[in-house]
Design a protein around this motif. Structure first.
Motif, PDB file in Angstrom:
ATOM      1  N   VAL A 222      53.253 -17.237   4.093  1.00 22.14           N
ATOM      2  CA  VAL A 222      53.479 -16.068   3.255  1.00 22.14           C
ATOM      3  C   VAL A 222      53.954 -17.132   1.913  1.00 22.14           C
ATOM      4  CG1 VAL A 222      54.983 -14.272   2.554  1.00 22.14           C
ATOM      5  CG2 VAL A 222      54.138 -14.485   4.747  1.00 22.14           C
ATOM      6  N   GLU A 223      55.007 -18.121   2.017  1.00 21.05           N
ATOM      7  CA  GLU A 223      55.323 -18.714   0.812  1.00 21.05           C
ATOM      8  C   GLU A 223      53.934 -19.508   0.263  1.00 21.05           C
ATOM      9  OE1 GLU A 223      59.676 -20.144   2.405  1.00 21.05           O
ATOM     10  OE2 GLU A 223      58.070 -21.517   2.408  1.00 21.05           O
TER      11      GLU A 223
ATOM     12  N   SER B  42      52.362 -16.996  -1.767  1.00 16.51           N
ATOM     13  CA  SER B  42      53.088 -16.770  -3.193  1.00 16.51           C
ATOM     14  C   SER B  42      52.889 -17.858  -4.064  1.00 16.51           C
ATOM     15  CB  SER B  42      54.652 -16.633  -2.787  1.00 16.51           C
ATOM     16  OG  SER B  42      55.485 -16.567  -3.939  1.00 16.51           O
TER      17      SER B  42
ATOM     18  N   ALA C 133      49.506 -17.219  -5.491  1.00 16.59           N
ATOM     19  CA  ALA C 133      49.495 -16.218  -6.749  1.00 16.59           C
ATOM     20  C   ALA C 133      49.940 -16.501  -7.860  1.00 16.59           C
ATOM     21  CB  ALA C 133      50.161 -15.020  -5.987  1.00 16.59           C
ATOM     22  N   GLN C 134      51.028 -17.545  -7.901  1.00 17.50           N
ATOM     23  CA  GLN C 134      51.709 -18.051  -9.132  1.00 17.50           C
ATOM     24  C   GLN C 134      50.779 -19.234  -9.725  1.00 17.50           C
ATOM     25  OE1 GLN C 134      55.498 -19.632  -8.135  1.00 17.50           O
ATOM     26  NE2 GLN C 134      55.977 -17.889  -6.955  1.00 17.50           N
TER      27      GLN C 134
ATOM     28  N   TYR D 213      44.486 -13.651  -5.514  1.00 18.99           N
ATOM     29  CA  TYR D 213      45.575 -14.011  -5.063  1.00 18.99           C
ATOM     30  C   TYR D 213      46.735 -13.159  -5.495  1.00 18.99           C
ATOM     31  CZ  TYR D 213      44.007 -18.020  -2.348  1.00 18.99           C
ATOM     32  OH  TYR D 213      43.328 -18.879  -1.541  1.00 18.99           O
ATOM     33  N   SER D 214      46.694 -12.758  -6.914  1.00 20.22           N
ATOM     34  CA  SER D 214      47.656 -12.125  -7.538  1.00 20.22           C
ATOM     35  C   SER D 214      47.705 -10.648  -6.938  1.00 20.22           C
ATOM     36  CB  SER D 214      47.738 -12.026  -8.986  1.00 20.22           C
ATOM     37  OG  SER D 214      46.662 -11.474  -9.201  1.00 20.22           O
TER      38      SER D 214
ATOM     39  N   TRP E 219      48.904 -10.609  -3.037  1.00 25.52           N
ATOM     40  CA  TRP E 219      50.348 -10.878  -3.301  1.00 25.52           C
ATOM     41  C   TRP E 219      51.125  -9.489  -3.432  1.00 25.52           C
ATOM     42  CZ3 TRP E 219      53.935 -13.421  -0.912  1.00 25.52           C
ATOM     43  CH2 TRP E 219      55.190 -13.327  -1.184  1.00 25.52           C
ATOM     44  N   SER E 220      50.466  -8.901  -4.609  1.00 25.06           N
ATOM     45  CA  SER E 220      51.088  -7.525  -5.086  1.00 25.06           C
ATOM     46  C   SER E 220      51.062  -6.388  -3.924  1.00 25.06           C
ATOM     47  CB  SER E 220      50.238  -6.968  -6.134  1.00 25.06           C
ATOM     48  OG  SER E 220      50.807  -5.606  -6.493  1.00 25.06           O
TER      49      SER E 220
ATOM     50  N   GLN F 146      53.247  -7.512  -0.975  1.00 28.69           N
ATOM     51  CA  GLN F 146      54.932  -7.106  -1.160  1.00 28.69           C
ATOM     52  C   GLN F 146      55.084  -5.422  -1.120  1.00 28.69           C
ATOM     53  OE1 GLN F 146      55.071  -8.946  -5.195  1.00 28.69           O
ATOM     54  NE2 GLN F 146      56.667 -10.122  -4.500  1.00 28.69           N
TER      55      GLN F 146
ATOM     56  N   SER G 255      55.071  -4.849   2.713  1.00 30.53           N
ATOM     57  CA  SER G 255      56.360  -5.352   3.181  1.00 30.53           C
ATOM     58  C   SER G 255      57.391  -4.296   2.797  1.00 30.53           C
ATOM     59  CB  SER G 255      56.435  -6.875   2.794  1.00 30.53           C
ATOM     60  OG  SER G 255      57.925  -7.314   3.364  1.00 30.53           O
TER      61      SER G 255
END
Length: 73
Positions: free
Chosen positions: A6-7, A10, A13-14, A31-32, A35-36, A39, A42
């Motif tokens: 998961v890291e 993240s 995504a950055q 990726y962004s 990731w959205s 989140q 979750s």
């Protein structure tokens, strides 16, 4: 140093937000975007009382939703 997949997501995504992360059923997600969605999923699980150690079942195969579930759980 990353401690989890998961890291790693993240970080991607950055660093590479517009790069394709998943291709499934002729659909793509960056990726962004992934990731959205992870989140959001979750947060949804937390909102219904799911906590670390709980078991949940997800039924999604070879779809973008499958990727979201795997990372969001």
């Amino acid at each position: 140093m990353m401690h989890s997949i998961v890291e790693a997501l993240s970080l991607h995504a950055q660093k590479q937000p517009d790069k394709i992360a998943v291709i499934a059923e002729e659909k793509t997600i960056t990726y962004s975007q992934l990731w959205s969605e992870v989140q959001k999923f979750s947060l949804f699980l937390s909102s219904i009382g799911v906590v670390k150690g709980d078991r949940i079942l997800h039924k999604a195969s070879h779809t973008i939703d499958f990727a979201v579930c795997c990372f969001g759980i």
